[in-house]
Design an enzyme around this catalytic site. Structure first.
Site, PDB file in Angstrom:
ATOM      1  N   VAL A 147       0.400  -1.115   0.397  1.00 27.66           N
ATOM      2  CA  VAL A 147      -0.169   0.101   0.370  1.00 27.66           C
ATOM      3  C   VAL A 147       0.518   1.480  -0.334  1.00 27.66           C
ATOM      4  CG1 VAL A 147      -1.501  -0.848   0.889  1.00 27.66           C
ATOM      5  CG2 VAL A 147      -0.477  -0.053   2.786  1.00 27.66           C
ATOM      6  N   SER A 149      -3.988   6.037  16.285  1.00 23.65           N
ATOM      7  CA  SER A 149      -2.618   5.495  17.246  1.00 23.65           C
ATOM      8  C   SER A 149      -2.336   6.979  18.033  1.00 23.65           C
ATOM      9  CB  SER A 149      -1.173   5.883  16.695  1.00 23.65           C
ATOM     10  OG  SER A 149      -0.549   5.644  17.878  1.00 23.65           O
ATOM     11  N   TYR A 175       6.280   8.617  12.300  1.00 24.47           N
ATOM     12  CA  TYR A 175       5.206   7.878  12.693  1.00 24.47           C
ATOM     13  C   TYR A 175       4.192   8.832  13.441  1.00 24.47           C
ATOM     14  CZ  TYR A 175       2.392   3.874  14.330  1.00 24.47           C
ATOM     15  OH  TYR A 175       1.541   3.266  15.139  1.00 24.47           O
ATOM     16  N   LYS A 213       0.499   9.204  11.768  1.00 28.17           N
ATOM     17  CA  LYS A 213      -0.930   9.478  13.108  1.00 28.17           C
ATOM     18  C   LYS A 213      -1.263  10.251  12.899  1.00 28.17           C
ATOM     19  CE  LYS A 213      -0.613   4.566  13.216  1.00 28.17           C
ATOM     20  NZ  LYS A 213      -1.696   3.660  12.142  1.00 28.17           N
TER      21      LYS A 213
END
Length: 265
Positions: free
Chosen positions: A63, A141, A154, A158
């Site tokens: 993806v 998250s 990250y 998110k």
């Protein structure tokens, strides 16, 4: 109360393991047919899904690549006949201090965690709009709340999902398509297994419920948010399942480790 999902069709990304697998199994138990997309084989999960009496198929897709995302959606529609539910779950994490963030890790993290959602929802919504309905669940998250050392890429990805969810829900509402965000805390998955024993002990002590989550514990919440029967008036919402983690700081490294993190040549 039954979620009223029996006979519907769902596409789940990153569904071979961890949270994606748990949600796919919960959907199958509710009678939902599953197209499971992953860049890793998922034969065992597919067998488990089929054993629950639903149709289940596998789509090989990375993806992080836009072309793969478009093909994934086309294959899901072809295999299932339609996609009523979409679960955007696939994710990776690259742990790098800010002075060591590489272009490759940055782009792969953003592409897998954020761009993939944007491109997949673009194609899914084109399919759902003429059908005047559908439900999209984006897996976020608590990284969007809790800062952690070495997680800039990250965290940004998110946090971006949270912002994107708002616009997507706003634009899809007139078409009867609901969009919600499920926000897990620290769950025991392949994505979190690299944390050391010492850090795990410290982190567990900072969670008010004093334990890590099991992926299957997210299943019921996913059904709640995806179900038009249980959540017909819910869109643009965020549901946090974290044992209270967002209420506490994350002291995962020592002061000495923080000093050394960005002092390397």
């Amino acid at each position: 109360m039954e979620p009223g999902l029996r006979g519907k069709n769902a596409l789940v990304t990153g569904g071979g393991t961890g949270i994606g697998r748990a949600i796919a199994l919960a959907l199958a138990e509710a009678g939902v047919n599953i197209a499971l997309a992953s860049n890793q084989p998922a034969d065992e999960t597919i067998r488990e899904l089929k054993s629950l009496g639903v149709r289940a198929s596998f789509i090989a897709a990375d993806v992080s690549i836009e072309a793969d995302v478009g093909r994934m959606v086309d294959e899901a529609v072809s295999q299932l006949g339609s996609v009523d539910l979409y679960v955007n779950n696939a994710a990776i994490a690259a742990h790098q201090p800010v002075t060591q963030i590489s272009a490759d890790a940055w782009h792969r993290t953003l592409n897998t965690n954020l761009s993939a959602c944007v491109f997949a929802c673009r194609e899914i919504c084109k399919h759902m709009i003429p059908r005047r309905g559908g439900s999209i669940l984006i897996i976020g998250s608590t990284a969007q709340f809790n800062q952690a050392y070495g997680e800039a890429s990250y965290h940004i990805a998110k946090a971006g999902l949270r912002a994107y969810k708002n616009t997507l829900a706003l634009e899809m509402a007139p078409h009867g398509i609901r969009v919600n965000l499920l926000v897990p805390g620290h769950f025991l998955t392949p994505l979190t297994e690299s944390i050391g024993d010492e850090s795990a002990t410290v982190l567990r002590g900072e969670i008010p419920l004093r334990r890590f989550g099991q992926p299957k514990e997210l299943g019921a919440t996913a059904l709640l948010l995806l179900s038009d029967r249980l959540s017909p008036y819910t869109t643009g919402a965020e549901f946090v399942v974290d044992g209270g983690l967002r209420l506490r700081p994350l002291p995962l490294v020592t002061d000495q480790q923080i000093l050394l993190m960005n002092a390397r040549e």
